[in-house]
Each structure stands twice: as C-alpha cells, then as structure tokens.
Write a protein that holds these residues in place. Structure first.
Motif, PDB file in Angstrom:
ATOM      1  N   PRO A  38     -32.766 -14.823 -23.938  1.00 32.15           N
ATOM      2  CA  PRO A  38     -33.332 -13.596 -24.526  1.00 32.15           C
ATOM      3  C   PRO A  38     -32.310 -12.742 -25.262  1.00 32.15           C
ATOM      4  CG  PRO A  38     -33.171 -13.404 -22.138  1.00 32.15           C
ATOM      5  CD  PRO A  38     -32.875 -14.831 -22.478  1.00 32.15           C
ATOM      6  N   CYS A  39     -31.018 -13.043 -25.090  1.00 33.36           N
ATOM      7  CA  CYS A  39     -29.961 -12.381 -25.862  1.00 33.36           C
ATOM      8  C   CYS A  39     -28.812 -13.367 -26.039  1.00 33.36           C
ATOM      9  CB  CYS A  39     -29.466 -11.117 -25.165  1.00 33.36           C
ATOM     10  SG  CYS A  39     -28.115 -10.296 -26.056  1.00 33.36           S
ATOM     11  N   GLY A  40     -28.343 -13.528 -27.279  1.00 35.35           N
ATOM     12  CA  GLY A  40     -27.294 -14.499 -27.567  1.00 35.35           C
ATOM     13  C   GLY A  40     -25.968 -14.192 -26.895  1.00 35.35           C
ATOM     14  N   MET A  47     -15.065 -21.915 -38.969  1.00 37.39           N
ATOM     15  CA  MET A  47     -16.392 -22.483 -39.216  1.00 37.39           C
ATOM     16  C   MET A  47     -17.124 -22.721 -37.898  1.00 37.39           C
ATOM     17  SD  MET A  47     -15.308 -25.207 -42.181  1.00 37.39           S
ATOM     18  CE  MET A  47     -16.879 -26.077 -42.150  1.00 37.39           C
ATOM     19  N   ILE A  48     -16.414 -23.283 -36.928  1.00 36.67           N
ATOM     20  CA  ILE A  48     -17.037 -23.548 -35.627  1.00 36.67           C
ATOM     21  C   ILE A  48     -17.397 -22.236 -34.936  1.00 36.67           C
ATOM     22  CG2 ILE A  48     -16.642 -24.493 -33.319  1.00 36.67           C
ATOM     23  CD1 ILE A  48     -14.807 -26.595 -34.635  1.00 36.67           C
ATOM     24  N   MET A  49     -16.474 -21.297 -34.935  1.00 34.17           N
ATOM     25  CA  MET A  49     -16.676 -20.034 -34.223  1.00 34.17           C
ATOM     26  C   MET A  49     -17.868 -19.260 -34.770  1.00 34.17           C
ATOM     27  SD  MET A  49     -15.726 -17.913 -31.862  1.00 34.17           S
ATOM     28  CE  MET A  49     -14.063 -18.399 -31.366  1.00 34.17           C
ATOM     29  N   PHE A  50     -17.932 -19.094 -36.088  1.00 38.68           N
ATOM     30  CA  PHE A  50     -18.977 -18.231 -36.649  1.00 38.68           C
ATOM     31  C   PHE A  50     -20.285 -18.972 -36.890  1.00 38.68           C
ATOM     32  CE2 PHE A  50     -14.928 -16.134 -37.691  1.00 38.68           C
ATOM     33  CZ  PHE A  50     -15.130 -15.003 -36.916  1.00 38.68           C
ATOM     34  N   GLY A  51     -20.224 -20.315 -36.943  1.00 36.08           N
ATOM     35  CA  GLY A  51     -21.461 -21.081 -36.874  1.00 36.08           C
ATOM     36  C   GLY A  51     -22.124 -20.870 -35.525  1.00 36.08           C
ATOM     37  N   LEU A  52     -21.302 -20.929 -34.465  1.00 38.48           N
ATOM     38  CA  LEU A  52     -21.792 -20.662 -33.109  1.00 38.48           C
ATOM     39  C   LEU A  52     -22.328 -19.239 -32.989  1.00 38.48           C
ATOM     40  CD1 LEU A  52     -21.983 -21.174 -29.989  1.00 38.48           C
ATOM     41  CD2 LEU A  52     -19.588 -20.411 -29.860  1.00 38.48           C
ATOM     42  N   ILE A  53     -21.600 -18.266 -33.543  1.00 36.43           N
ATOM     43  CA  ILE A  53     -21.961 -16.866 -33.366  1.00 36.43           C
ATOM     44  C   ILE A  53     -23.246 -16.495 -34.095  1.00 36.43           C
ATOM     45  CG2 ILE A  53     -21.237 -14.541 -34.129  1.00 36.43           C
ATOM     46  CD1 ILE A  53     -18.445 -15.248 -33.044  1.00 36.43           C
ATOM     47  N   VAL A  54     -23.414 -16.966 -35.339  1.00 38.02           N
ATOM     48  CA  VAL A  54     -24.653 -16.635 -36.054  1.00 38.02           C
ATOM     49  C   VAL A  54     -25.845 -17.319 -35.381  1.00 38.02           C
ATOM     50  CG1 VAL A  54     -24.710 -18.500 -37.782  1.00 38.02           C
ATOM     51  CG2 VAL A  54     -25.587 -16.241 -38.364  1.00 38.02           C
ATOM     52  N   ASN A  55     -25.610 -18.506 -34.828  1.00 42.23           N
ATOM     53  CA  ASN A  55     -26.662 -19.209 -34.097  1.00 42.23           C
ATOM     54  C   ASN A  55     -27.034 -18.443 -32.829  1.00 42.23           C
ATOM     55  OD1 ASN A  55     -27.765 -21.430 -32.159  1.00 42.23           O
ATOM     56  ND2 ASN A  55     -27.722 -22.428 -34.147  1.00 42.23           N
ATOM     57  N   ALA A  56     -26.015 -17.952 -32.124  1.00 35.94           N
ATOM     58  CA  ALA A  56     -26.255 -17.201 -30.887  1.00 35.94           C
ATOM     59  C   ALA A  56     -26.948 -15.879 -31.169  1.00 35.94           C
ATOM     60  CB  ALA A  56     -24.930 -16.967 -30.163  1.00 35.94           C
ATOM     61  N   ALA A  57     -26.488 -15.196 -32.230  1.00 37.26           N
ATOM     62  CA  ALA A  57     -27.079 -13.897 -32.561  1.00 37.26           C
ATOM     63  C   ALA A  57     -28.570 -14.036 -32.851  1.00 37.26           C
ATOM     64  CB  ALA A  57     -26.357 -13.290 -33.765  1.00 37.26           C
ATOM     65  N   ALA A  58     -28.930 -15.075 -33.605  1.00 39.57           N
ATOM     66  CA  ALA A  58     -30.331 -15.251 -34.002  1.00 39.57           C
ATOM     67  C   ALA A  58     -31.194 -15.857 -32.908  1.00 39.57           C
ATOM     68  CB  ALA A  58     -30.399 -16.135 -35.251  1.00 39.57           C
TER      69      ALA A  58
END
Length: 455
Positions: free
Chosen positions: A119-121, A151-162
């Motif tokens: 329910p929250c990234g 690339m790995i870090m912020f790919g993970l982060i945008v995925n988690a945020a959404a």
C-alpha cells in the motif's frame, strides 16, 4: 459562491507554497498545513454565516477502501517485522550468483515493488535499496559502468513510488475505485503494466540523456551480509500465497478479513509481539490519507469543486486546448505539485476528477472516459512521491549514491509522463464498472518487451 472560490484558491496556494519550500516540511508537514487550511476555510465560512455540515463533509468517505488500506498497512508492517522483505532481497542476491545472472536479477529487482504491490512503496524500498547498491557495485566491478548503479536505483524507486497505485491491499487505486463506485480491482492491471513502462523510460533517460554517473570512491554498500531468519522466507511465502488467493480466487470473504488473517499467521510464525508490529507500521501515508479525505470533504462542502469545474469549463470552452487539454492538465496535477505522499493531492482532488470525468463521458458519449481520466490521475499521484523534492523516495536514492540533490527528479518525471498515456489506453479497452481484467497475452507481452529493452 465566494467561499468556494476562496477555498479553492487557498488550497492551491498551500500546495504551491509547500512545493516551493516556503512552508518548511521540517516545521509544518503538508498534512498539518492541509488541516489548518481546512480549519481556516471553516472559520471564513462561519464569518459568512455558513455553518459546516459534518455529515456532508464525511459523505465522501467510503469506509471499505479506508479500512482495507489500514488492514494493508498492518499486514505490510507484520511482513517487514518478520523480515519478509529482507528475504525477498536475499533471494535476489542469490539469483545474481546463479545461472540467471545479473540482467535477470536487475529486471526482477526494479519491478519487485509493483509485483508485491504494497500500500506504500516506502515499505519495501528500504529492504531493496541494499540489493540495488550491491548490483550496482557488481556492475562497476565487472563493466566499469558508472551509469548502471543510478539506472538500477531510480528504476527501482520510480517503480516503488508508483506501486501504491495498483496495490490491492489499500493502494490509492482502491480508494479511487471506492469513491467512484468502480468494481474492486478494476484499476490494478492497467496501472501495473504502465509502471513497467515508467521503470524502463526512467532507466533509459538516465543512460542516454541525464547521465547520472556515480563516483566509485563515494559508493557504499549497506547491510550486504545481513542474515535473514528462516521465518522471513516463510512469512514472504505466506503473504504471496494469500495475495494469489485474493487475486485469482477472489473469495467472498471481505479483503480486510483476509489481510488480518495473513497478518495473524505471519505474527505466529515469526513469533512477533504487538509492539514489533506497531513499530513497523508506516504512519505517514495513513495520516496523509486522513488529511486528504478531510480536505476533500471540506472543499466539497464549501463548493470548491463546483468552482473548479466552472474554471475548467471556461478554459475548455474559450482556449485552444479544449476538454482534452484540460483533462491532460488535471491528470498531471500531482506531477506539477509533487508532494512527499501522493495520497494527499490524489484523495483531495479525486471528487473533482470524477466530476470532470463524468462531464467528459457525457460529451464524448463514452462511459469509460471517466475511468480513464481517474486512473491517469491516480497513477500520476501515486508515482509523484518518487521525484518529489520534499522528502520523496528519490531523495533516499540520491543520498545512498552520493548524487546531487534533486538530480533524479527529471528522469522519473519523464517516465511518469510517458507511462500514464499507456495506462489510460489500456484502461479504455476495459470496463471499470464490471471489473474486467487485461488478457494474459497483454500482461505477458508488455513486460517481455520492456524487459528486453532493459536488458
């Protein structure tokens, strides 16, 4: 109504002041600012002789998605306390050393938050960041690629945020479904596929345009050798099994009962105490949800949404952008005002978005238009906490990689901008009122194509 215009103006002024940093989050959080704004609107209304109707303010509150959200956060807290997320990270680390290799592990890692869909990234990202750092470090050692860690870090982060958008256990999508009277789970599939696109676009933007190189001398690994107790793997397995039952079988038992049953099982297996559970429950998104509902109720009570609709109609009728342009602006409002939790602006404005969607449905003659506009706004809101400069998840990644502050915002915004139309297009082919799901072929083809692009 004059008070409606005042309520609308003061609401957006508070958003602008918060995003610009004029209201410091250190001293006054956005939740507190919104509650004070609501109190100010009520006081001004009293001066005009308008008394608040508490029943009307509470009328926008749908108890089912709210209690489901609370149950979801409790389950996530139990899973975190039982080291379930650490177990997921440990499995990913082991996958890098197997014949599956680094590419497979990277693709799985960056998409893990939307696969588990908490329910929250923020709940899961703290456990996966050490794995992202480890994979990034491995790439530097093997290939001397200074871009891949970012690339790995912020790919993970945008995925988690959404990922809180499509979450079936109290995500923002469930709140939108409840407020709009759409079928439960009808917003999930399209959002999850859209998030895959956002992840790939963000990573590509970092590689080809924004060039967020890390300094190897500043690179650090945290908790890379942390031991995971056996109960952590078992807790993760129970959660995934329970989630599969909820998604595939769709039992007649209320979602809240299912989630609390999973929580009790995890607590028994991991021998957790109540204080262990309470320590891991993330409070910030819950307070954001409550503040958003209160603000939405007050704005609705004092006619702010009606005034907003009048303004949007004027813009649509007397400017070249028309209703399509107005819809696009509304959908991307959360990205224009990126707050540390997307629930704040999403829940505050979902009633207005539903009103706009109904208007567009009437004009276009397509009843799906309301669902399309709503899901675009919800995904935009869910993902907005990634690039937010006000303590968004992206700030955590920048700190761990020792990058310049707010440097990850633009790649993430581009990813979100391009994934929302994909989500809306997919939603337009479904029926949100009957809970129709995307075909297996589509569910497999989009991740396959984006996975190949990532590789």
């Amino acid at each position: 109504m004059l008070i409606g215009k005042f309520a609308l103006i003061i609401f957006f002024l508070v958003l602008i002041a918060t995003v610009k940093g004029w209201i410091s989050q250190r001293y006054l959080t956005i939740q507190t600012s919104l509650l004070l704004t609501g109190a100010l609107i009520i006081i001004v209304g009293l001066l005009f002789g308008i008394y608040p109707d508490l029943d009307k303010i509470a009328s926008l509150t749908n108890l089912h998605p709210i209690t489901a959200t609370i149950a979801g956060f409790i389950t996530a807290g139990a899973l975190k306390a039982a080291s379930g997320f650490d177990a997921a990270g440990d499995l990913l680390k082991k996958a890098t050393k197997s014949h599956l290799g680094l590419p497979f592990s990277t693709i799985l890692l960056v998409n893990m938050p939307s696969i588990l869909a908490m329910p929250c990234g923020r709940i899961i990202v703290s456990a996966l960041i050490p794995v992202a750092l480890l994979l990034g470090y491995s790439v530097i050692q093997k290939e001397n690629d200074l871009l891949m860690p970012s690339m790995i870090m912020f790919g993970l982060i945008v995925n988690a945020a959404a990922s809180c958008g499509p979450s079936l256990i109290g995500g923002i999508g469930t709140l939108g479904e409840g407020m709009g009277r759409f079928a439960p789970g009808s917003f999930s599939d399209a959002q999850q596929l859209g998030i895959v696109v956002a992840t790939v676009i963000t990573m590509a933007m970092i590689k080809y345009f924004f060039k967020l190189e890390v300094n190897p001398s500043h690179f650090r690994i945290i908790d890379s050798d942390k031991k995971v107790p056996p109960a952590g793997y078992l807790a993760l397995g129970i959660f995934l099994f329970g989630l599969a039952i909820i998604v595939l079988i769709q039992p007649k038992v209320p979602l809240q009962v299912m989630l609390l049953s999973i929580t009790v099982l995890i607590m028994l297996i991991a021998k957790l105490k109540i204080k262990d559970l309470l320590r891991e429950i993330l409070i910030h998104p819950l307070t954001a949800m409550i503040a958003g509902f209160i603000m939405a109720g007050i704005l609705n009570e004092y006619g702010a949404f009606s005034e907003l609709m009048k303004l949007l109609n004027l813009i649509a009728d007397y400017t070249p952008i028309g209703y399509v342009g107005v819809a696009i602006i509304v959908i991307y409002l959360p990205i224009i005002f990126p707050l540390p939790c997307g629930r704040i602006i999403a829940i505050s404005l979902i009633p207005a978005v539903l009103m706009l969607g109904a208007k567009l449905s009437a004009i276009s003659g397509n009843p799906q238009t309301q669902a399309v506009v709503t899901i675009g706004f919800i995904l935009s809101g869910a993902a907005s906490c990634g690039p937010s400069p006000l303590g968004g998840i992206g700030c955590i990644g920048e700190g761990n990689l020792r990058l310049k502050e707010f440097s990850s915002g633009k790649p993430q915004v581009f990813g979100i901008f391009l994934c929302v139309p994909v989500t809306c297009l997919l939603m337009s082919q479904l029926n949100a009122y009957t809970g129709e799901h995307i075909s297996v072929l589509t569910m497999l083809s989009i991740p396959l194509c984006t996975g190949m692009a990532t590789n």
